[in-house]
Design a protein around this motif. Structure first.
Motif, PDB file in Angstrom:
ATOM      1  N   GLU A 181      44.804  43.300  33.873  1.00 50.72           N
ATOM      2  CA  GLU A 181      43.350  43.166  33.959  1.00 50.72           C
ATOM      3  C   GLU A 181      42.902  42.079  32.994  1.00 50.72           C
ATOM      4  O   GLU A 181      43.271  42.084  31.808  1.00 50.72           O
ATOM      5  N   PRO A 210      46.724  35.126  44.017  1.00 50.29           N
ATOM      6  CA  PRO A 210      45.541  35.867  44.477  1.00 50.29           C
ATOM      7  C   PRO A 210      45.138  36.951  43.472  1.00 50.29           C
ATOM      8  O   PRO A 210      45.983  37.706  42.975  1.00 50.29           O
ATOM      9  N   TRP A 240      39.023  40.834  36.450  1.00 50.01           N
ATOM     10  CA  TRP A 240      40.006  40.275  37.371  1.00 50.01           C
ATOM     11  C   TRP A 240      41.278  41.122  37.301  1.00 50.01           C
ATOM     12  O   TRP A 240      41.686  41.557  36.233  1.00 50.01           O
ATOM     13  N   GLU A 283      50.142  45.458  36.764  1.00 44.64           N
ATOM     14  CA  GLU A 283      48.729  45.238  37.065  1.00 44.64           C
ATOM     15  C   GLU A 283      48.070  44.762  35.777  1.00 44.64           C
ATOM     16  O   GLU A 283      47.917  45.548  34.829  1.00 44.64           O
ATOM     17  N   TRP A 290      45.292  41.145  38.449  1.00 42.89           N
ATOM     18  CA  TRP A 290      46.478  40.468  38.989  1.00 42.89           C
ATOM     19  C   TRP A 290      47.565  41.508  39.222  1.00 42.89           C
ATOM     20  O   TRP A 290      48.057  42.123  38.276  1.00 42.89           O
ATOM     21  N   LYS A 291      47.916  41.708  40.491  1.00 43.96           N
ATOM     22  CA  LYS A 291      48.997  42.624  40.839  1.00 43.96           C
ATOM     23  C   LYS A 291      50.232  41.794  41.187  1.00 43.96           C
ATOM     24  O   LYS A 291      50.151  40.838  41.964  1.00 43.96           O
ATOM     25  N   THR A 341      42.056  40.058  42.550  1.00 46.95           N
ATOM     26  CA  THR A 341      40.962  40.901  43.037  1.00 46.95           C
ATOM     27  C   THR A 341      40.140  41.341  41.835  1.00 46.95           C
ATOM     28  O   THR A 341      40.440  40.997  40.687  1.00 46.95           O
ATOM     29  N   LYS A 342      39.089  42.103  42.084  1.00 51.57           N
ATOM     30  CA  LYS A 342      38.236  42.616  41.013  1.00 51.57           C
ATOM     31  C   LYS A 342      38.344  44.131  40.952  1.00 51.57           C
ATOM     32  O   LYS A 342      38.376  44.816  41.984  1.00 51.57           O
ATOM     33  N   ARG A 343      38.409  44.687  39.720  1.00 52.50           N
ATOM     34  CA  ARG A 343      38.379  46.135  39.515  1.00 52.50           C
ATOM     35  C   ARG A 343      37.564  46.424  38.262  1.00 52.50           C
ATOM     36  O   ARG A 343      37.891  45.948  37.177  1.00 52.50           O
TER      37      ARG A 343
END
Length: 504
Positions: free
Chosen positions: A461, A476, A484, A459, A486-487, A478-480
């Motif tokens: 960030e 793809p 950003w 993961e 990236w998994k 996501t936001k955390r």
């Protein structure tokens, strides 16, 4: 008549004042509630200078005479904040209270006997012969003591012989142990049970966790110690011990409240030389300095914690205290001076967790050489996942099975976690998973490699730069927490990459 040697500290002061004096040498029972250092966060306890505090409650039985008397509560904590002291159970209430300002020490003993008669004892090192004579202390400093004898005026330890000063009595204003004096007026002679409650500095506590990962690498057993540090010189035998977790709303400054706490003056006697001075017994020379006196809790210089006492048979009970958590040790324990006490805090088996690898990056940053990823352990603090208890901040040692042994994987720290939160624990760096970040034209590439024989979850960030935002990612995202995320799963002995552009 019994004489008191200069270094001797175990003496009993005579009552002072015209009215009656009542001595309370020790409490019949005591409760110590320890609060953590509010500025320490998840850091370790400062073993030499604990920066938390404690609420001490002592129950004492006292026999009061009729009329006015002064009660001397001996053996209070040397870090006591005197203005916080509350005494309940006295029939006549409190007229006034005082923290005795002078503690017995070599320097205080000398200062309290200026102009008084003492006894000077000399020992001939060649023959062992001991001679004694009367003397009067005429002046003193932190490094010298001037005596007047029948032969004249001389400096202590300037004779070239081992010398000791002894005393017939103790100055009345010195206290052997930290003492709180309370003046009260009782309408009649009576025996009463009183409670003395006060705040004291020089305490702290923390949780210390031991995590053992199961053979399958999917569950772990979690055990925690409650470690309490007492930096005071006072012992609290068979005390009821409690610890409070959470950040207490505190507006007062303990340092300013405690500024009048007793301190011990320094004394190191040695001879001085000046022209025309002749030692009465041979050549003058410097004597060995006296041992340093024990230091009070607010000072505690050069004193470390001397021991850690472990009591693991029974687990502390958790209770709610408003928005805080209180842990009550279920048995009486000795809270020793300059020491740490450990009792079992919690024990949870088969906590389901997952491990992954991570890195925190800037979108416009560059990592030209492979950098190791951090190994992370994550679990949800719920009962159905094997946990479901508040987790106070502290250190954590993580062990993994290796054959018939358990080997240390990481020695880390974690913050406070409430029930239901996702717990994340950093478990060191991995030598088999790496990342490279490099610029490619107007874009960037992140390249991950995995040298392990099994897939690795990662993961990453990525934070947008001040003038460059990440756009058009090839994978793809996501936001955390505003970044950003990236998994990815890197195949065994494989690689993975992410391309993106920067927009100003």
């Amino acid at each position: 008549m019994r004489r008191w040697l200069l270094p001797l500290l175990a003496v009993f002061p005579a009552p002072a004042g015209a009215h009656s004096a009542v001595m309370s040498a020790a409490p019949e029972s005591v409760s110590v509630t320890v609060y953590r250092d509010p500025d320490r966060a998840e850091g370790a306890i400062d073993a030499r200078f604990p920066q938390g505090f404690a609420l001490v409650s002592e129950k004492r039985r006292i026999t009061l005479p009729a009329g006015e008397s002064t009660i001397r509560f001996e053996g209070v904590a040397d870090g006591m904040i005197a203005v916080s002291a509350v005494v309940t159970g006295l029939p006549g209430g409190i007229v006034q209270k005082n923290r005795d300002a002078k503690l017995l020490s070599p320097a205080a003993l000398v200062d309290g006997t200026l102009g008084r008669a003492v006894h000077l004892r000399r020992t001939d090192p060649a023959t062992g012969k001991v001679t004694e004579q009367d003397a009067v202390i005429r002046s003193a400093s932190s490094e010298a003591l001037v005596l007047e004898t029948a032969q004249g005026v001389e400096g202590l330890r300037c004779s070239g012989l081992p010398e000791t000063v002894s005393y017939d009595s103790l100055p009345p204003d010195l206290s052997v142990r930290p003492t709180l004096s309370v003046t009260t007026s009782s309408p009649a002679a009576v025996e009463v049970d009183v409670t003395l409650t006060y705040l004291a500095t020089g305490f702290d506590w923390a949780a210390n966790y031991v995590a053992r990962i199961g053979p399958g690498g999917r569950t772990m057993d979690l055990f925690a110690w409650l470690t309490v540090a007492n930096g005071n010189q006072t012992t609290f035998p068979q005390a009821s011990l409690l610890a409070v977790a959470g950040r207490l709303n505190r507006t007062s400054d303990h340092d300013s409240l405690d500024e009048e706490a007793p301190s011990l003056p320094f004394l190191m006697l040695r001879c001085w030389r000046f022209e025309g001075y002749a030692a009465p017994y041979g050549r003058a020379g410097e004597a060995r300095p006296l041992p340093s006196p024990p230091l009070a809790a607010p000072m505690m210089a050069a004193r470390g914690m001397e021991s850690i006492v472990v009591t693991s048979q029974r687990v502390a009970r958790q209770e709610d205290l408003g928005d805080l958590k209180l842990y009550r040790v279920p048995m009486a324990v000795d809270v020793n001076p300059d020491a740490q006490k450990q009792v079992a805090l919690l024990h949870k088996d088969n906590i389901a967790f997952e491990s992954y690898y991570t890195a925190d990056l800037s979108a416009s940053g560059e990592i030209p050489q492979p950098r190791l990823l951090r190994r992370m352990i994550r679990f949800i603090n719920r009962e159905d996942r094997g946990a479901g208890v508040p987790l106070p901040s502290g250190g954590i040692a993580i062990f993994v099975p290796h054959g018939d042994e358990s080997l240390l994987l990481a020695d880390s720290r974690m913050r406070d976690y409430a029930k239901g939160e996702t717990v994340r624990i950093e478990a060191g760096e991995s030598a088999q998973q790496t990342i490279v970040q490099e610029r490619r034209g107007k874009g960037m590439r992140l390249a991950l490699t995995n040298a392990a024989p099994s897939p690795a979850a990662v993961e990453i960030e990525i934070a947008d730069a001040e003038r460059a935002r990440l756009v058009s990612p090839s994978r793809p995202l996501t936001k955390r927490d505003g970044r950003w995320l990236w998994k990815a799963v890197i195949p065994a002995n494989g690689a993975a990459s992410l391309d993106y552009r920067l927009r100003e």
